[in-house]
Scaffold this active site. Structure first.
Site, mmCIF file in Angstrom:
data_model
loop_
_atom_site.group_PDB
_atom_site.id
_atom_site.type_symbol
_atom_site.label_atom_id
_atom_site.label_comp_id
_atom_site.label_asym_id
_atom_site.label_seq_id
_atom_site.Cartn_x
_atom_site.Cartn_y
_atom_site.Cartn_z
ATOM 1 N N ASP A 255 0.697 -0.957 0.004
ATOM 2 C CA ASP A 255 0.161 -0.192 0.065
ATOM 3 C C ASP A 255 0.414 0.576 -0.201
ATOM 4 O O ASP A 255 1.916 1.521 0.834
ATOM 5 C CB ASP A 255 -0.742 -0.111 1.134
ATOM 6 C CG ASP A 255 -1.939 1.433 1.354
ATOM 7 O OD1 ASP A 255 -2.221 2.101 0.695
ATOM 8 O OD2 ASP A 255 -3.065 0.979 1.507
ATOM 9 N N SER B 207 -0.020 14.020 -14.087
ATOM 10 C CA SER B 207 -1.618 13.920 -14.881
ATOM 11 C C SER B 207 -1.547 15.503 -15.090
ATOM 12 O O SER B 207 -0.612 16.179 -14.633
ATOM 13 C CB SER B 207 -2.735 13.828 -14.544
ATOM 14 O OG SER B 207 -3.940 13.743 -15.271
ATOM 15 N N TYR C 140 -7.970 15.331 -7.088
ATOM 16 C CA TYR C 140 -6.981 14.792 -8.230
ATOM 17 C C TYR C 140 -5.810 15.966 -8.670
ATOM 18 O O TYR C 140 -4.934 15.634 -8.593
ATOM 19 C CB TYR C 140 -7.507 14.599 -8.815
ATOM 20 C CG TYR C 140 -7.362 13.358 -9.878
ATOM 21 C CD1 TYR C 140 -6.256 12.087 -10.044
ATOM 22 C CD2 TYR C 140 -7.149 13.881 -11.399
ATOM 23 C CE1 TYR C 140 -5.748 11.197 -10.299
ATOM 24 C CE2 TYR C 140 -5.942 13.246 -11.755
ATOM 25 C CZ TYR C 140 -5.361 11.857 -11.564
ATOM 26 O OH TYR C 140 -4.912 11.345 -11.894
ATOM 27 N N LYS D 1 -2.061 15.789 -7.747
ATOM 28 C CA LYS D 1 -1.431 15.818 -9.451
ATOM 29 C C LYS D 1 -0.508 17.263 -9.613
ATOM 30 O O LYS D 1 1.060 16.842 -9.423
ATOM 31 C CB LYS D 1 -1.863 15.575 -10.369
ATOM 32 C CG LYS D 1 -2.841 14.101 -10.526
ATOM 33 C CD LYS D 1 -1.444 12.964 -10.261
ATOM 34 C CE LYS D 1 -2.215 11.849 -10.453
ATOM 35 N NZ LYS D 1 -1.147 11.039 -9.936
HETATM 36 P P1 NAD Z 1 -4.992 2.295 -12.751
HETATM 37 O O1 NAD Z 1 -7.102 2.188 -11.613
HETATM 38 O O2 NAD Z 1 -5.950 1.609 -14.599
HETATM 39 O O3 NAD Z 1 -3.951 1.496 -12.175
HETATM 40 C C1 NAD Z 1 -3.834 2.101 -11.526
HETATM 41 C C2 NAD Z 1 -2.846 0.650 -9.912
HETATM 42 O O4 NAD Z 1 -2.430 1.178 -8.246
HETATM 43 C C3 NAD Z 1 -4.126 -0.218 -10.306
HETATM 44 O O5 NAD Z 1 -3.339 -1.831 -10.027
HETATM 45 C C4 NAD Z 1 -4.667 -0.342 -8.179
HETATM 46 O O6 NAD Z 1 -4.258 -1.626 -7.338
HETATM 47 C C5 NAD Z 1 -3.359 0.114 -7.745
HETATM 48 N N1 NAD Z 1 -3.455 0.890 -6.394
HETATM 49 C C6 NAD Z 1 -4.374 1.839 -5.462
HETATM 50 N N2 NAD Z 1 -4.320 2.588 -4.662
HETATM 51 C C7 NAD Z 1 -3.084 1.501 -4.129
HETATM 52 C C8 NAD Z 1 -2.227 2.127 -3.727
HETATM 53 N N3 NAD Z 1 -2.891 2.682 -2.186
HETATM 54 N N4 NAD Z 1 -1.316 1.083 -2.962
HETATM 55 C C9 NAD Z 1 -0.203 0.404 -4.360
HETATM 56 N N5 NAD Z 1 -1.305 0.166 -4.883
HETATM 57 C C10 NAD Z 1 -2.139 0.868 -5.420
HETATM 58 O O7 NAD Z 1 -5.014 3.324 -12.951
HETATM 59 P P2 NAD Z 1 -3.839 4.351 -14.249
HETATM 60 O O8 NAD Z 1 -5.053 4.329 -15.236
HETATM 61 O O9 NAD Z 1 -3.338 3.309 -14.461
HETATM 62 O O10 NAD Z 1 -3.687 5.587 -13.495
HETATM 63 C C11 NAD Z 1 -2.150 4.921 -12.915
HETATM 64 C C12 NAD Z 1 -1.172 6.743 -12.672
HETATM 65 O O11 NAD Z 1 -1.559 7.033 -13.970
HETATM 66 C C13 NAD Z 1 -2.067 7.079 -11.773
HETATM 67 O O12 NAD Z 1 -1.296 7.901 -10.651
HETATM 68 C C14 NAD Z 1 -2.774 7.871 -12.523
HETATM 69 O O13 NAD Z 1 -3.684 8.954 -11.763
HETATM 70 C C15 NAD Z 1 -2.596 8.931 -13.964
HETATM 71 N N6 NAD Z 1 -3.150 9.212 -14.802
HETATM 72 C C16 NAD Z 1 -3.751 7.625 -15.636
HETATM 73 C C17 NAD Z 1 -4.678 8.699 -16.348
HETATM 74 C C18 NAD Z 1 -5.698 7.927 -17.397
HETATM 75 O O14 NAD Z 1 -6.316 7.916 -17.767
HETATM 76 N N7 NAD Z 1 -5.735 6.960 -16.873
HETATM 77 C C19 NAD Z 1 -3.878 10.123 -17.042
HETATM 78 C C20 NAD Z 1 -3.376 10.381 -15.688
HETATM 79 C C21 NAD Z 1 -2.571 10.269 -14.726
#
Ligand code: NAD
Length: 255
Positions: free
Chosen positions: A62, A141, A154, A158
């Protein structure tokens, strides 16, 4: 045969069970790295590591809990005898505007999205500074600089990751550690996180269409688009690059 870009490098990628973290771990391994993926999702992490093969290991984690980080860095020291790349990817998008959002949701967002990067940077610097340096990559992000009313926590988290990255980079540069610290600002990327956001609103299909329309390039991104940037930042090619945020968004932020 050409040399792989991350040959022999040792990496930790948080949030590696799925989405962007999984995409980065997959590319790193293809480029010759060994990777510890960490995640709060045990079954997902175990399954991902199985697919990624012998150069991948899963550790339950975590990212908001300091003691969990100690365990992750101990595993890395035990298996790798050092660390070259730290990628802080795990994050959550908890929706709500300033009038709706409760303080627990605010604190949870900050703990998972910002405190995680603080702890990850702190531990990685300790592991890297006397061992030839390395590369730290924090996932920010476009939400760091493009506000949305429903994403108050959020957005703030970020923006925090973005500025923390610059502060940490400055410290590492002035200290002569050889540790480069950068962030990536993805646009909308096709992952489970996006699917969750879409499912939280009444008009999900319309929201998805509006996301696509926001990207002048004509599509939303894929995890591989972000992984390509991460490979560059983790490689020797980026040795003069530190303290910067790299936008990967099909020109969304210019729209
Ligand atoms: P996702 O939800 O598909 O995957 C995120 C992963 O993080 C999951 O496997 C989840 O179990 C894990 N997670 C969540 N809380 C956790 C914790 N407390 N400890 C350990 N693991 C934890 O998300 P994603 O879209 O792959 O996003 C990944 C990163 O990219 C994030 O930081 C998100 O803010 C950023 N991001 C995503 C997008 C998008 O459009 N998907 C855009 C910009 C930035």
């Amino acid at each position: 045969m050409s040399q792989k870009r991350l040959s022999g490098k040792r990496a930790i990628v948080t949030g590696g069970a799925t989405g962007i973290g999984y995409g980065i771990a997959k590319r790193f391994i293809a480029e010759g790295a060994r990777v510890i993926i960490t995640d709060i999702d045990n079954p997902g992490g175990i399954a991902a590591a199985e697919v990624l093969g012998l150069n991948c290991e899963f550790v339950h984690h975590d990212v908001s809990v300091p003691a969990d980080w100690d365990r992750v860095f101990a595993v890395a020291a035990d298996r790798f005898f050092g660390l070259d790349i730290m990628v802080n990817v795990a994050g959550v998008t908890l929706m709500g505007n300033i009038e709706q959002l409760d303080v627990d949701t605010w604190d949870k967002t900050m703990a998972i999205n910002v405190r995680s990067c603080f702890l990850g940077c702190q531990g990685a610097i300790k592991a890297m500074k006397s061992d030839g340096g390395g590369s730290i990559i924090n996932m920010a992000s476009v939400s760091a600089f493009r506000p949305q009313a429903e994403l108050v926590a959020y957005n703030a988290s970020k923006a925090g990751v973005d500025m923390m990255t610059k502060s940490v980079a400055l410290h590492c540069a002035r200290s002569g550690y050889g540790i480069n610290v950068n962030s990536i600002n993805p646009g909308v990327i096709q992952t489970q996180m996006l699917e969750k956001v879409i499912s939280q609103v009444d008009n999900g299909e319309a929201l998805m269409d509006s996301y696509k329309a926001m990207h002048p390039i004509g599509r939303i991104g894929e995890p591989e688009d972000v992984a390509s940037m991460a490979v560059y930042l983790a490689s020797e090619e980026a040795s003069f690059v530190t303290g910067s945020g790299f936008t990967v968004d099909g020109s969304l932020s210019n729209n």
